[in-house]
Design a protein around this motif. Structure first.
Motif, PDB file in Angstrom:
ATOM      1  N   GLY A  57       0.814  -1.217   0.000  1.00  0.00           N
ATOM      2  CA  GLY A  57       0.000   0.000   0.000  1.00  0.00           C
ATOM      3  C   GLY A  57       0.846   1.265   0.000  1.00  0.00           C
ATOM      4  O   GLY A  57       0.308   2.356   0.099  1.00  0.00           O
ATOM      5  N   VAL A  58       2.156   1.093  -0.123  1.00  0.00           N
ATOM      6  CA  VAL A  58       3.050   2.260  -0.173  1.00  0.00           C
ATOM      7  C   VAL A  58       3.754   2.257  -1.528  1.00  0.00           C
ATOM      8  O   VAL A  58       4.218   1.206  -1.986  1.00  0.00           O
ATOM      9  N   ILE A  59       3.813   3.433  -2.158  1.00  0.00           N
ATOM     10  CA  ILE A  59       4.523   3.529  -3.443  1.00  0.00           C
ATOM     11  C   ILE A  59       6.014   3.356  -3.172  1.00  0.00           C
ATOM     12  O   ILE A  59       6.577   4.004  -2.280  1.00  0.00           O
ATOM     13  N   ALA A  78      14.090  14.602 -11.047  1.00  0.00           N
ATOM     14  CA  ALA A  78      13.661  15.415 -12.205  1.00  0.00           C
ATOM     15  C   ALA A  78      12.951  16.690 -11.727  1.00  0.00           C
ATOM     16  O   ALA A  78      13.212  17.787 -12.236  1.00  0.00           O
ATOM     17  N   ALA A  79      12.069  16.567 -10.718  1.00  0.00           N
ATOM     18  CA  ALA A  79      11.320  17.733 -10.219  1.00  0.00           C
ATOM     19  C   ALA A  79      12.273  18.789  -9.642  1.00  0.00           C
ATOM     20  O   ALA A  79      12.116  19.982  -9.911  1.00  0.00           O
ATOM     21  N   TYR A  80      13.253  18.358  -8.858  1.00  0.00           N
ATOM     22  CA  TYR A  80      14.186  19.320  -8.247  1.00  0.00           C
ATOM     23  C   TYR A  80      15.112  19.946  -9.295  1.00  0.00           C
ATOM     24  O   TYR A  80      15.418  21.134  -9.222  1.00  0.00           O
ATOM     25  N   GLY A 120      10.020   3.453  -4.407  1.00  0.00           N
ATOM     26  CA  GLY A 120      10.931   4.077  -5.382  1.00  0.00           C
ATOM     27  C   GLY A 120      10.419   5.419  -5.851  1.00  0.00           C
ATOM     28  O   GLY A 120       9.779   6.156  -5.097  1.00  0.00           O
ATOM     29  N   GLY A 121      10.716   5.735  -7.110  1.00  0.00           N
ATOM     30  CA  GLY A 121      10.244   7.002  -7.685  1.00  0.00           C
ATOM     31  C   GLY A 121      11.264   8.115  -7.575  1.00  0.00           C
ATOM     32  O   GLY A 121      10.938   9.277  -7.812  1.00  0.00           O
ATOM     33  N   TRP A 122      12.515   7.770  -7.248  1.00  0.00           N
ATOM     34  CA  TRP A 122      13.543   8.814  -7.102  1.00  0.00           C
ATOM     35  C   TRP A 122      13.809   9.546  -8.412  1.00  0.00           C
ATOM     36  O   TRP A 122      14.203  10.702  -8.408  1.00  0.00           O
ATOM     37  N   TYR A 127      11.640  10.565 -10.492  1.00  0.00           N
ATOM     38  CA  TYR A 127      10.679  11.671 -10.589  1.00  0.00           C
ATOM     39  C   TYR A 127      11.061  12.804  -9.628  1.00  0.00           C
ATOM     40  O   TYR A 127      10.928  13.980  -9.938  1.00  0.00           O
ATOM     41  N   ILE A 128      11.525  12.417  -8.448  1.00  0.00           N
ATOM     42  CA  ILE A 128      11.920  13.431  -7.450  1.00  0.00           C
ATOM     43  C   ILE A 128      13.106  14.243  -7.987  1.00  0.00           C
ATOM     44  O   ILE A 128      13.093  15.481  -7.972  1.00  0.00           O
TER      45      ILE A 128
END
Lengths: 234, 45
Positions: free
Chosen positions: B5-7, B16-18, B9-11, B13-14
């Motif tokens: 129920g927890v996403i 890229a956003a910064y 990874g995704g670093w 995207y993080i």
């Protein structure tokens, strides 16, 4: 008519430097010190740039509306220069909030874009205020340019409260606003630091852009002195 | 793997956003400095 060179004060430059330092601090805290959100995990760290950009975007568009009303009321060039500066800075932050929002949407919603009411109203403000700047570029007469763009800015501002309240008024994929009571203190602090950081940077941007506009108008007056008779007050 | 129920990874995207936020803010600040210099009658060096 004052044709002297305009520039931000030392205080405003200091605010810009402070904003930069705070943004570095808040971002490092957001990336390393803040805890991951319980459902979104690490991806939630995007909020430390996404949410402060969004808050400040709405605030700066509110300034734009205020300066537009001042410009219409007084015909002041200073008001017009601050209005165009607010619109341009607002557009930069609007673009940032949309791009970081899409980067947040992909891992959390599974899509880059949805015609969700929050995303759609945010896109409308970007297109509308972009249109106001495009319109300004097409009008030569400074007085007419100031009046028309001020009227357009006031009309465009109608979208800003919609962006904020739409998630409460309509069904939306986007979550409703959180409060410090619903967030961990480890999330609140970097969020607040980055919010003030972007606010201070935005004030510096605004001051610089307004100075550019006033310098341009002053240079126009020197090149075309007959315009001095047509232009508004400083 | 059992869903938690927890996403995870995704670093990418993080990061890229910064990076995008930094590039946009620094790029806009640079454009303002150059335009301000040019508006004062001093072309950028």
């Amino acid at each position: 008519m004052n044709n002297s060179i305009s520039g931000p004060s030392k205080f405003t430059h200091g605010l810009g430097v402070l904003g930069l330092l705070l943004l570095l601090t808040g971002s490092v805290m957001g990336l390393t010190w803040a805890p991951p959100e319980q459902h979104m995990g690490e991806v939630s760290r995007i909020v430390f740039v996404h949410v402060p950009s969004a808050w400040n975007c709405l605030l700066i568009f509110t300034f734009a509306c205020g300066f537009a009303v001042w410009s219409l009321w007084s015909g002041s060039r200073k008001a017009d220069s601050y209005m165009v500066a607010s619109i341009e800075v607002g557009i930069v932050l609007n673009g940032l909030l949309l791009v970081t929002g899409m980067l947040f949407a992909r891992p959390t919603w599974g899509i880059w874009w949805d015609w969700d009411v929050r995303m759609t109203t945010s896109l409308i403000s970007l297109i509308f205020f972009g249109g106001v700047l495009a319109m300004r570029a097409l009008i030569d007469d400074p007085k007419q340019r100031a009046t028309w763009s001020a009227v357009a800015a006031v009309i465009g501002y109608v979208d800003v409260p919609l962006i904020y309240f739409c998630v409460r008024w309509w069904r939306s994929l986007h979550q409703v606003q959180s409060t410090p009571d619903t967030m961990s203190p480890g999330i609140v602090l970097p969020m607040r630091i980055n919010a003030f950081a972007i606010l201070f940077l935005a004030i510096w941007f605004l001051s610089m852009r307004a100075s550019i506009e006033r310098n341009r108008l002053a240079a126009q007056d020197v090149d075309q002195p007959d315009r001095l008779l047509e232009g508004g007050t400083l | 793997m059992r869903p938690t129920g927890v996403i995870v990874g995704g670093w990418e995207y993080i990061i890229a956003a910064y990076i995008i936020t930094s590039v946009v803010l620094i790029g806009y600040a640079t454009s303002l400095i150059l335009r301000w210099r040019s508006s004062r009658g001093n072309p950028p060096r």
